[in-house]
Design a protein around this motif. Structure first.
Motif, mmCIF file in Angstrom:
data_model
loop_
_atom_site.group_PDB
_atom_site.id
_atom_site.type_symbol
_atom_site.label_atom_id
_atom_site.label_comp_id
_atom_site.label_asym_id
_atom_site.label_seq_id
_atom_site.Cartn_x
_atom_site.Cartn_y
_atom_site.Cartn_z
ATOM 1 N N ARG A 17 1.296 -13.267 2.495
ATOM 2 C CA ARG A 17 1.706 -13.864 1.580
ATOM 3 C C ARG A 17 -1.018 -14.550 1.175
ATOM 4 N NH1 ARG A 17 4.364 -16.557 -2.432
ATOM 5 N NH2 ARG A 17 6.054 -16.916 -1.533
ATOM 6 N N GLY A 18 -1.129 -13.787 0.829
ATOM 7 C CA GLY A 18 -2.387 -13.909 0.841
ATOM 8 C C GLY A 18 -3.096 -13.005 1.515
ATOM 9 N N GLY A 19 -2.306 -12.722 2.645
ATOM 10 C CA GLY A 19 -3.442 -12.629 3.843
ATOM 11 C C GLY A 19 -3.351 -11.237 4.717
ATOM 12 N N GLU A 20 -3.939 -10.887 4.930
ATOM 13 C CA GLU A 20 -3.517 -9.231 6.124
ATOM 14 C C GLU A 20 -3.103 -8.975 5.598
ATOM 15 O OE1 GLU A 20 -5.337 -7.458 9.778
ATOM 16 O OE2 GLU A 20 -6.336 -9.096 9.405
ATOM 17 N N ALA A 21 -3.152 -6.815 4.718
ATOM 18 C CA ALA A 21 -2.296 -5.897 4.581
ATOM 19 C C ALA A 21 -1.362 -5.678 5.620
ATOM 20 C CB ALA A 21 -2.690 -5.605 3.734
ATOM 21 N N TYR A 22 -0.137 -5.171 5.343
ATOM 22 C CA TYR A 22 0.616 -4.077 6.507
ATOM 23 C C TYR A 22 1.163 -3.165 5.436
ATOM 24 C CZ TYR A 22 5.565 -5.707 4.447
ATOM 25 O OH TYR A 22 6.273 -5.381 3.645
ATOM 26 N N TYR A 23 1.325 -1.898 6.281
ATOM 27 C CA TYR A 23 1.737 -1.126 5.173
ATOM 28 C C TYR A 23 3.606 -0.749 5.345
ATOM 29 C CZ TYR A 23 -3.261 0.340 5.121
ATOM 30 O OH TYR A 23 -3.959 0.412 5.502
ATOM 31 N N GLY A 24 4.200 -0.447 3.831
ATOM 32 C CA GLY A 24 4.854 -0.488 3.808
ATOM 33 C C GLY A 24 5.109 0.732 2.965
ATOM 34 N N ARG A 25 6.675 1.494 3.206
ATOM 35 C CA ARG A 25 6.855 3.135 2.389
ATOM 36 C C ARG A 25 7.974 2.559 1.494
ATOM 37 N NH1 ARG A 25 11.710 5.808 3.611
ATOM 38 N NH2 ARG A 25 11.449 4.232 5.474
ATOM 39 N N ILE A 26 7.758 3.235 0.401
ATOM 40 C CA ILE A 26 8.809 3.185 -0.750
ATOM 41 C C ILE A 26 9.532 3.853 -0.380
ATOM 42 C CG2 ILE A 26 8.393 3.537 -3.289
ATOM 43 C CD1 ILE A 26 6.713 1.613 -2.486
ATOM 44 N N GLY A 33 12.411 10.312 -6.596
ATOM 45 C CA GLY A 33 12.254 8.896 -7.042
ATOM 46 C C GLY A 33 11.088 8.486 -7.060
ATOM 47 N N ARG A 34 11.047 7.751 -7.952
ATOM 48 C CA ARG A 34 9.355 7.130 -8.241
ATOM 49 C C ARG A 34 9.310 5.859 -8.880
ATOM 50 N NH1 ARG A 34 5.517 10.590 -8.686
ATOM 51 N NH2 ARG A 34 4.025 8.944 -9.547
ATOM 52 N N LEU A 35 8.879 4.738 -8.342
ATOM 53 C CA LEU A 35 8.866 3.435 -8.451
ATOM 54 C C LEU A 35 7.976 2.749 -9.542
ATOM 55 C CD1 LEU A 35 10.373 0.812 -7.774
ATOM 56 C CD2 LEU A 35 8.994 0.530 -5.817
ATOM 57 N N ASN A 36 8.432 2.655 -10.551
ATOM 58 C CA ASN A 36 7.067 1.555 -11.309
ATOM 59 C C ASN A 36 6.312 0.452 -10.519
ATOM 60 O OD1 ASN A 36 7.622 2.901 -13.664
ATOM 61 N ND2 ASN A 36 9.888 1.384 -13.789
ATOM 62 N N VAL A 37 5.119 1.098 -10.639
ATOM 63 C CA VAL A 37 4.583 -0.406 -10.195
ATOM 64 C C VAL A 37 3.702 -1.526 -11.456
ATOM 65 C CG1 VAL A 37 2.220 -1.053 -8.709
ATOM 66 C CG2 VAL A 37 3.343 1.079 -8.350
ATOM 67 N N ARG A 38 3.966 -2.862 -11.405
ATOM 68 C CA ARG A 38 3.779 -3.161 -12.684
ATOM 69 C C ARG A 38 2.641 -4.086 -12.332
ATOM 70 N NH1 ARG A 38 7.990 -2.549 -15.621
ATOM 71 N NH2 ARG A 38 10.255 -1.679 -15.599
#
Length: 92
Positions: A17-26, A33-38
């Motif tokens: 929440r507004g801090g350091e990033a982590y990595y996730g897999r779509i 499949g493809r996921l919309n980024v809004r």
């Protein structure tokens, strides 16, 4: 697109929440499949790009949807474009 059941990020998870990033897999149910980024956390925001299924992305923030839905959204960066995706499409 249907989300693959995965850990995702909801109000009970320890997600950024507004801090350091982590990595996730779509993750979608379709290998192609493809996921919309809004532009914002909700389906009422326009799509700026799409991320292919299986792509690993940095996740920087989370927010409740602002479209009247009860989804949690995560802010990601994909190829230099920052935007929001539904958290149930992000797996660890």
């Amino acid at each position: 697109m249907n989300a693959q059941q995965g850990p995702g990020c909801n109000s009970y998870d320890n997600c950024p929440r507004g801090g350091e990033a982590y990595y996730g897999r779509i993750c979608t149910n379709s290998s192609g499949g493809r996921l919309n980024v809004r532009t914002g956390p909700g389906t009422n925001y326009r799509s700026v790009t799409q991320v292919p299924n299986g792509t690993t992305v940095p996740v920087f923030d989370r927010a409740s949807g602002q479209d009247g839905q009860s989804y949690t959204w995560q802010r990601i960066n994909y190829n230099g474009v920052q935007g929001w995706v539904r958290s149930d499409y992000v797996c660890d």
